[in-house]
Motif scaffolding. Sequence first.
Motif, PDB file in Angstrom:
ATOM      1  N   MET A  51      79.322  35.121  47.313  1.00  0.00           N
ATOM      2  CA  MET A  51      78.453  33.956  47.456  1.00  0.00           C
ATOM      3  C   MET A  51      79.209  32.650  47.217  1.00  0.00           C
ATOM      4  O   MET A  51      78.960  31.634  47.881  1.00  0.00           O
ATOM      5  CB  MET A  51      77.274  34.071  46.475  1.00  0.00           C
ATOM      6  N   ILE A  52      80.145  32.643  46.265  1.00  0.00           N
ATOM      7  CA  ILE A  52      80.892  31.402  46.005  1.00  0.00           C
ATOM      8  C   ILE A  52      81.797  31.063  47.186  1.00  0.00           C
ATOM      9  O   ILE A  52      81.884  29.902  47.615  1.00  0.00           O
ATOM     10  CB  ILE A  52      81.708  31.535  44.704  1.00  0.00           C
ATOM     11  N   THR A  53      82.483  32.068  47.730  1.00  0.00           N
ATOM     12  CA  THR A  53      83.341  31.781  48.887  1.00  0.00           C
ATOM     13  C   THR A  53      82.496  31.323  50.076  1.00  0.00           C
ATOM     14  O   THR A  53      82.896  30.415  50.808  1.00  0.00           O
ATOM     15  CB  THR A  53      84.166  33.027  49.278  1.00  0.00           C
ATOM     16  N   LEU A  54      81.329  31.916  50.236  1.00  0.00           N
ATOM     17  CA  LEU A  54      80.427  31.493  51.309  1.00  0.00           C
ATOM     18  C   LEU A  54      79.963  30.051  51.084  1.00  0.00           C
ATOM     19  O   LEU A  54      79.907  29.248  52.025  1.00  0.00           O
ATOM     20  CB  LEU A  54      79.220  32.428  51.371  1.00  0.00           C
ATOM     21  N   SER A  66      85.973  38.145  50.867  1.00  0.00           N
ATOM     22  CA  SER A  66      85.721  36.712  51.061  1.00  0.00           C
ATOM     23  C   SER A  66      84.825  36.509  52.272  1.00  0.00           C
ATOM     24  O   SER A  66      85.167  36.939  53.373  1.00  0.00           O
ATOM     25  CB  SER A  66      87.041  35.974  51.251  1.00  0.00           C
ATOM     26  N   PHE A  67      83.718  35.826  52.063  1.00  0.00           N
ATOM     27  CA  PHE A  67      82.826  35.502  53.177  1.00  0.00           C
ATOM     28  C   PHE A  67      82.978  34.028  53.538  1.00  0.00           C
ATOM     29  O   PHE A  67      82.066  33.427  54.090  1.00  0.00           O
ATOM     30  CB  PHE A  67      81.377  35.812  52.799  1.00  0.00           C
ATOM     31  N   GLY A  68      84.156  33.459  53.197  1.00  0.00           N
ATOM     32  CA  GLY A  68      84.343  32.041  53.467  1.00  0.00           C
ATOM     33  C   GLY A  68      85.657  31.718  54.133  1.00  0.00           C
ATOM     34  O   GLY A  68      86.103  30.571  54.095  1.00  0.00           O
ATOM     35  N   VAL A  79      89.536  27.016  45.720  1.00  0.00           N
ATOM     36  CA  VAL A  79      88.420  27.966  45.875  1.00  0.00           C
ATOM     37  C   VAL A  79      88.708  29.252  45.100  1.00  0.00           C
ATOM     38  O   VAL A  79      87.838  29.777  44.385  1.00  0.00           O
ATOM     39  CB  VAL A  79      88.200  28.285  47.380  1.00  0.00           C
ATOM     40  N   GLY A  80      89.942  29.740  45.214  1.00  0.00           N
ATOM     41  CA  GLY A  80      90.287  30.979  44.519  1.00  0.00           C
ATOM     42  C   GLY A  80      90.251  30.825  43.008  1.00  0.00           C
ATOM     43  O   GLY A  80      89.788  31.723  42.294  1.00  0.00           O
ATOM     44  N   ALA A  81      90.745  29.684  42.515  1.00  0.00           N
ATOM     45  CA  ALA A  81      90.773  29.470  41.060  1.00  0.00           C
ATOM     46  C   ALA A  81      89.366  29.512  40.463  1.00  0.00           C
ATOM     47  O   ALA A  81      89.177  29.939  39.315  1.00  0.00           O
ATOM     48  CB  ALA A  81      91.440  28.138  40.739  1.00  0.00           C
ATOM     49  N   LEU A  82      88.379  29.070  41.261  1.00  0.00           N
ATOM     50  CA  LEU A  82      86.989  29.084  40.767  1.00  0.00           C
ATOM     51  C   LEU A  82      86.295  30.414  41.056  1.00  0.00           C
ATOM     52  O   LEU A  82      85.641  30.989  40.189  1.00  0.00           O
ATOM     53  CB  LEU A  82      86.206  27.941  41.412  1.00  0.00           C
ATOM     54  N   SER A  83      86.458  30.907  42.273  1.00  0.00           N
ATOM     55  CA  SER A  83      85.697  32.108  42.669  1.00  0.00           C
ATOM     56  C   SER A  83      86.254  33.391  42.048  1.00  0.00           C
ATOM     57  O   SER A  83      85.487  34.342  41.819  1.00  0.00           O
ATOM     58  CB  SER A  83      85.669  32.233  44.191  1.00  0.00           C
ATOM     59  N   ALA A  89      81.601  27.935  60.411  1.00  0.00           N
ATOM     60  CA  ALA A  89      80.286  28.553  60.200  1.00  0.00           C
ATOM     61  C   ALA A  89      80.427  29.945  59.578  1.00  0.00           C
ATOM     62  O   ALA A  89      81.425  30.627  59.791  1.00  0.00           O
ATOM     63  CB  ALA A  89      79.542  28.646  61.520  1.00  0.00           C
ATOM     64  N   TRP A  90      79.412  30.359  58.849  1.00  0.00           N
ATOM     65  CA  TRP A  90      79.465  31.652  58.149  1.00  0.00           C
ATOM     66  C   TRP A  90      79.575  32.817  59.134  1.00  0.00           C
ATOM     67  O   TRP A  90      80.133  33.866  58.813  1.00  0.00           O
ATOM     68  CB  TRP A  90      78.232  31.830  57.254  1.00  0.00           C
ATOM     69  N   THR A  91      79.076  32.591  60.355  1.00  0.00           N
ATOM     70  CA  THR A  91      79.184  33.659  61.353  1.00  0.00           C
ATOM     71  C   THR A  91      80.641  33.939  61.711  1.00  0.00           C
ATOM     72  O   THR A  91      81.009  35.078  62.030  1.00  0.00           O
ATOM     73  CB  THR A  91      78.410  33.269  62.624  1.00  0.00           C
ATOM     74  N   MET A  92      81.486  32.889  61.662  1.00  0.00           N
ATOM     75  CA  MET A  92      82.909  33.080  61.948  1.00  0.00           C
ATOM     76  C   MET A  92      83.554  33.931  60.865  1.00  0.00           C
ATOM     77  O   MET A  92      84.386  34.811  61.145  1.00  0.00           O
ATOM     78  CB  MET A  92      83.588  31.711  62.033  1.00  0.00           C
ATOM     79  N   SER A  93      83.171  33.680  59.602  1.00  0.00           N
ATOM     80  CA  SER A  93      83.685  34.516  58.501  1.00  0.00           C
ATOM     81  C   SER A  93      83.265  35.967  58.720  1.00  0.00           C
ATOM     82  O   SER A  93      84.049  36.898  58.497  1.00  0.00           O
ATOM     83  CB  SER A  93      83.139  34.015  57.156  1.00  0.00           C
TER      84      SER A  93
END
Length: 325
Positions: A129-132, A61-63, A115-119, A252-256
Amino acid sequence: MDNARKEWGLNAILALALFAVPLWAWMANEPFIITLATRVAILAIAAVGLNIALGLGGMVSFGHALYLGIGGYVAGIAAHHAFNGTPVLGLAGTNQMLPIWAIAMLVSGAVAGVVGALSLRTSGIFFIMITLAFAQMGFFFALSWPAYGGEDGLPIFMRNQFPGMNTNRPWDLFLIAYGVLMVALLLFALLRGARFGAALMAIRQNPDRAAAVGISPFGIKLTAFVLSGMLTGLAGAMMADLTRFVSPAMMAWTMSGELIVIIILGGVGRLFGPVAGAAILVGFEVFFGGLTEHWKLWLGLVLLAVVLFARGGLIGLIAGRARHG
């Protein structure tokens, strides 16, 4: 000594060191060191959450910064309304950590469920990419939310309270964070040792074979993803109280990326991997950050070395190849 015993010994040393260093700082009147240890503990809680999804379930997960930010905003919004004496959604604000943590975990878990149900209907790069994308949506929503500071963020003037503790004292706040971290690590160990954890790891290794023996990959992975989001949301609420501030930067994505780096540095799927990784990250941030503004270059070189030569992270490098301990 076999690898498993080495790893348990190393885990015990890490747990004692994380307690002993701030204890010394408390006796020596060094509040900055205590605050650093509290930051290590809270980042480790967030990374334990991600380790459920990534380490046990293989879900990159990148999100997860989204859940960290949600937890932070729950704490910030509750404290904001409690301070001003105004209601939120028809309810009075609160400055009590326990109900704030419960709400942060519920909201984070609900969002993680969506988010999980979709990604989880995808895999590989598409899942990443979806989690991001969801995390970035949260980031830009918070950025354009003027009621709670928008891009300027939301200050917490009075730190939320915990029964029987003075959260304005660094040592008390550390004890709370350390206690929650130990509970989170116990939860991770119980999950990993239970049938649920065995099923999750089986799905990670071969989802088709797991489905053939009657294990539902989607349901197991979604449950793990929600638990992972809830724990990360709890860490977000605690981080907001530590810094007395919450801003879109938490999403922010950097935190992920930082949470993933913590797990890789410490050891993916290992019990104390998040603790070791968080200590390394904060250590680089403080000691090398004081020497040069390009300290992330050196952290990147260390990360590169770990990926190439020590895939078990710091704990794997010392304890050996046994994957979990």
